[in-house]
Write a protein that holds these residues in place. Structure first.
Motif, PDB file in Angstrom:
ATOM      1  N   ALA A  47       2.807   6.452  -7.418  1.00 13.77           N
ATOM      2  CA  ALA A  47       2.572   5.207  -7.530  1.00 13.77           C
ATOM      3  C   ALA A  47       1.379   4.700  -7.644  1.00 13.77           C
ATOM      4  O   ALA A  47       0.926   3.562  -8.041  1.00 13.77           O
ATOM      5  N   LEU A  48       0.488   5.216  -7.059  1.00 18.82           N
ATOM      6  CA  LEU A  48      -1.252   5.012  -6.935  1.00 18.82           C
ATOM      7  C   LEU A  48      -1.965   6.023  -7.283  1.00 18.82           C
ATOM      8  O   LEU A  48      -2.224   7.096  -6.574  1.00 18.82           O
ATOM      9  N   ALA A  49      -2.466   6.396  -8.556  1.00 17.59           N
ATOM     10  CA  ALA A  49      -3.040   7.542  -9.123  1.00 17.59           C
ATOM     11  C   ALA A  49      -4.222   7.759  -8.024  1.00 17.59           C
ATOM     12  O   ALA A  49      -4.661   9.054  -8.094  1.00 17.59           O
ATOM     13  N   LEU A  50      -4.946   7.031  -7.704  1.00 17.48           N
ATOM     14  CA  LEU A  50      -6.307   7.120  -7.141  1.00 17.48           C
ATOM     15  C   LEU A  50      -5.824   7.762  -5.479  1.00 17.48           C
ATOM     16  O   LEU A  50      -6.876   7.965  -4.768  1.00 17.48           O
ATOM     17  N   LEU A  51      -4.822   7.871  -5.151  1.00 20.23           N
ATOM     18  CA  LEU A  51      -4.443   7.870  -3.718  1.00 20.23           C
ATOM     19  C   LEU A  51      -4.959   9.273  -3.121  1.00 20.23           C
ATOM     20  O   LEU A  51      -5.795   9.296  -2.240  1.00 20.23           O
ATOM     21  N   ILE A  88      -7.070  -0.588  -0.824  1.00 18.43           N
ATOM     22  CA  ILE A  88      -6.558  -1.611  -0.235  1.00 18.43           C
ATOM     23  C   ILE A  88      -5.990  -2.611  -1.449  1.00 18.43           C
ATOM     24  O   ILE A  88      -4.797  -2.985  -1.331  1.00 18.43           O
ATOM     25  N   LEU A  89      -6.941  -2.651  -2.294  1.00 23.20           N
ATOM     26  CA  LEU A  89      -6.499  -3.433  -3.478  1.00 23.20           C
ATOM     27  C   LEU A  89      -5.423  -2.695  -4.421  1.00 23.20           C
ATOM     28  O   LEU A  89      -4.467  -3.595  -5.058  1.00 23.20           O
ATOM     29  N   GLY A  90      -5.469  -1.337  -4.286  1.00 22.76           N
ATOM     30  CA  GLY A  90      -4.152  -0.846  -4.893  1.00 22.76           C
ATOM     31  C   GLY A  90      -2.896  -0.802  -4.295  1.00 22.76           C
ATOM     32  O   GLY A  90      -1.840  -0.748  -4.768  1.00 22.76           O
ATOM     33  N   THR A  91      -2.804  -0.869  -3.008  1.00 24.88           N
ATOM     34  CA  THR A  91      -1.677  -0.784  -2.053  1.00 24.88           C
ATOM     35  C   THR A  91      -1.081  -2.064  -1.876  1.00 24.88           C
ATOM     36  O   THR A  91       0.259  -2.160  -1.882  1.00 24.88           O
ATOM     37  N   LEU A  92      -1.995  -3.156  -1.812  1.00 19.28           N
ATOM     38  CA  LEU A  92      -1.553  -4.428  -1.449  1.00 19.28           C
ATOM     39  C   LEU A  92      -0.362  -4.923  -2.494  1.00 19.28           C
ATOM     40  O   LEU A  92       0.866  -5.378  -2.277  1.00 19.28           O
ATOM     41  N   PRO A  93      -0.564  -4.665  -3.919  1.00 20.96           N
ATOM     42  CA  PRO A  93       0.388  -5.180  -4.682  1.00 20.96           C
ATOM     43  C   PRO A  93       1.861  -4.458  -4.914  1.00 20.96           C
ATOM     44  O   PRO A  93       2.917  -4.791  -4.789  1.00 20.96           O
ATOM     45  N   ILE A  94       1.900  -3.264  -4.189  1.00 21.40           N
ATOM     46  CA  ILE A  94       2.926  -2.495  -3.996  1.00 21.40           C
ATOM     47  C   ILE A  94       3.672  -2.896  -2.887  1.00 21.40           C
ATOM     48  O   ILE A  94       4.953  -2.862  -3.055  1.00 21.40           O
ATOM     49  N   LEU A  95       2.898  -3.211  -1.669  1.00 24.96           N
ATOM     50  CA  LEU A  95       3.616  -3.601  -0.358  1.00 24.96           C
ATOM     51  C   LEU A  95       4.260  -5.166  -0.665  1.00 24.96           C
ATOM     52  O   LEU A  95       5.176  -5.312  -0.052  1.00 24.96           O
ATOM     53  N   GLY A  97       5.402  -6.405  -3.298  1.00 22.33           N
ATOM     54  CA  GLY A  97       6.285  -6.665  -4.216  1.00 22.33           C
ATOM     55  C   GLY A  97       5.967  -5.520  -5.619  1.00 22.33           C
ATOM     56  O   GLY A  97       5.243  -5.890  -6.491  1.00 22.33           O
ATOM     57  N   ALA A  98       6.435  -4.497  -5.428  1.00 20.18           N
ATOM     58  CA  ALA A  98       6.143  -3.253  -6.290  1.00 20.18           C
ATOM     59  C   ALA A  98       6.095  -3.684  -7.783  1.00 20.18           C
ATOM     60  O   ALA A  98       7.153  -3.902  -8.077  1.00 20.18           O
ATOM     61  N   PRO A  99       4.975  -3.550  -8.213  1.00 17.32           N
ATOM     62  CA  PRO A  99       5.069  -3.758  -9.958  1.00 17.32           C
ATOM     63  C   PRO A  99       5.769  -2.720 -10.670  1.00 17.32           C
ATOM     64  O   PRO A  99       5.860  -1.462 -10.230  1.00 17.32           O
ATOM     65  N   LEU A 100       6.162  -3.124 -11.858  1.00 21.39           N
ATOM     66  CA  LEU A 100       7.081  -2.119 -12.802  1.00 21.39           C
ATOM     67  C   LEU A 100       5.962  -0.822 -13.284  1.00 21.39           C
ATOM     68  O   LEU A 100       6.188  -0.015 -13.289  1.00 21.39           O
ATOM     69  N   ALA A 101       4.883  -1.191 -13.360  1.00 19.68           N
ATOM     70  CA  ALA A 101       3.619  -0.378 -13.585  1.00 19.68           C
ATOM     71  C   ALA A 101       3.485   0.809 -12.563  1.00 19.68           C
ATOM     72  O   ALA A 101       3.116   1.900 -13.173  1.00 19.68           O
ATOM     73  N   ALA A 102       3.865   0.541 -11.308  1.00 20.82           N
ATOM     74  CA  ALA A 102       3.446   1.656 -10.375  1.00 20.82           C
ATOM     75  C   ALA A 102       4.648   2.679 -10.582  1.00 20.82           C
ATOM     76  O   ALA A 102       4.172   3.680 -10.171  1.00 20.82           O
ATOM     77  N   ALA A 104       6.390   3.089 -13.425  1.00 23.27           N
ATOM     78  CA  ALA A 104       6.720   3.299 -15.071  1.00 23.27           C
ATOM     79  C   ALA A 104       6.572   4.632 -15.440  1.00 23.27           C
ATOM     80  O   ALA A 104       7.535   5.238 -15.967  1.00 23.27           O
ATOM     81  N   PRO A 105       5.490   5.699 -15.173  1.00 23.76           N
ATOM     82  CA  PRO A 105       5.573   6.899 -15.491  1.00 23.76           C
ATOM     83  C   PRO A 105       6.612   7.845 -14.950  1.00 23.76           C
ATOM     84  O   PRO A 105       7.203   8.859 -15.678  1.00 23.76           O
ATOM     85  N   ALA A 106       7.054   7.604 -13.748  1.00 24.01           N
ATOM     86  CA  ALA A 106       7.929   8.127 -13.194  1.00 24.01           C
ATOM     87  C   ALA A 106       9.526   7.956 -13.679  1.00 24.01           C
ATOM     88  O   ALA A 106      10.376   9.026 -13.917  1.00 24.01           O
ATOM     89  N   LEU A 107       9.553   6.821 -13.952  1.00 29.95           N
ATOM     90  CA  LEU A 107      10.800   6.298 -14.431  1.00 29.95           C
ATOM     91  C   LEU A 107      10.913   6.670 -16.202  1.00 29.95           C
ATOM     92  O   LEU A 107      12.167   7.305 -16.389  1.00 29.95           O
ATOM     93  N   THR A 108       9.796   6.776 -16.645  1.00 31.66           N
ATOM     94  CA  THR A 108       9.793   7.420 -17.899  1.00 31.66           C
ATOM     95  C   THR A 108      10.268   8.857 -18.018  1.00 31.66           C
ATOM     96  O   THR A 108      10.922   9.233 -18.806  1.00 31.66           O
ATOM     97  N   GLU A 109       9.844   9.511 -17.177  1.00 35.08           N
ATOM     98  CA  GLU A 109       9.869  11.125 -17.005  1.00 35.08           C
ATOM     99  C   GLU A 109      11.451  11.148 -16.711  1.00 35.08           C
ATOM    100  O   GLU A 109      12.005  12.202 -17.276  1.00 35.08           O
TER     101      GLU A 109
END
Length: 197
Positions: A47-51, A88-95, A97-102, A104-109
Motif C-alpha cells: 500500500a505504501l512503497a516507502l514504508l 505521515i503524508l503517505g499514511t494519512l490518505p490511506i487512513l 479513505g484509501a485511494p485506489l492507487a494504494a 492498484a498493484p496488488a489488485l492488478t496482480e
C-alpha cells in the motif's frame, strides 16, 4: 530527565521503526470486490512503497544515535523528522479513505486487470485496518522524538570512553592496569607489558 534524554530519543526511533517494519507485513487495506466474495488483503509494504525502506532507515538511525556525537545527533534528528513527515503524508490518505492507487498493484496482480476504470469497476469498498492507525501513531512518535533530539542533544553526555577516537582522550597510565585498560592500550598501539611499565 535530561540524563535519560538519549535513551528516550533512541527508544522513540526504535519503536517507530519497529512498528513500521512489523506493519509493512500486515494487512493495511481490505479490498471488497464485486467479482468475488473473497476480499483482497493488501499489506502495508504494497500500500505504501516507502514504508519498509524508511522504517529500516529509522531503525538504523536509532541504533546509530545511541553512540553518535553532537553533530551527528542533529543530522540524524533532521533525517528522522523528514522521514516522519514523508511517512505521515503517505499514511494519512490511506487512513482517511484509501485511494485506489494504494491497492492498484496488488489488485492488478490478483485480477490481471489494469487502469483506474477497470479496477474501479470491480472494487466495492476499501477498508483501512488498525495497522494504518498504529503506523501513523508511530510516525508521530518519530517526529516528536526528532524534535526532542534537536532541542536536547547539545546537553547529552558523550558516548563514553569506548566510542572516543583513538588518541583523542588517550593518556599514559601511571598505575597498574586492569584487563580492560590493557586492551585499550593495545588498541592505541602501546604495549602494556613494555619496559615503561
Amino acid at each position: 530527565m535530561l540524563r535519560r534524554a538519549r535513551l528516550l530519543a533512541v527508544l522513540g526511533f526504535l519503536i517507530a521503526g519497529g512498528i513500521g517494519i512489523i506493519s509493512s507485513t500486515q494487512t493495511w487495506i481490505t479490498v471488497q470486490r464485486a467479482d468475488t466474495e473473497q476480499p483482497l488483503l493488501v499489506a502495508g509494504a504494497d500500500a505504501l512503497a516507502l514504508l519498509a525502506p524508511l522504517s529500516l532507515a529509522v531503525l538504523a538511525l536509532g541504533a546509530a544515535m545511541s553512540i553518535a556525537g553532537r553533530l551527528l545527533r542533529y543530522v540524524f534528528a533532521v533525517l528522522g523528522g523528514a522521514g516522519a513527515i514523508v511517512l505521515i503524508l503517505g499514511t494519512l490518505p490511506i487512513l482517511s479513505g484509501a485511494p485506489l492507487a494504494a491497492v492498484a498493484p496488488a489488485l492488478t496482480e490478483a485480477t490481471g486487470l489494469s487502469g483506474d476504470k477497470a479496477l474501479g469497476s470491480i472494487v466495492t469498498a476499501l477498508e483501512p485496518t488498525a495497522w494504518v492507525t498504529a503506523a501513523l501513531v508511530a510516525w508521530i512518535v518519530l517526529l516528536l522524538a526528532s524534535v526532542f533530539v534537536l532541542g536536547t542533544a547539545h546537553r547529552w553526555k558523550s558516548g563514553g570512553r569506548r566510542y572516543e577516537q583513538p588518541g583523542a582522550a588517550h593518556h599514559e597510565h601511571t598505575g597498574p592496569l586492569d584487563p580492560i585498560d590493557s586492551w585499550d592500550e593495545l588498541s592505541h598501539g602501546t604495549d602494556p607489558t613494555g619496559p615503561s611499565r
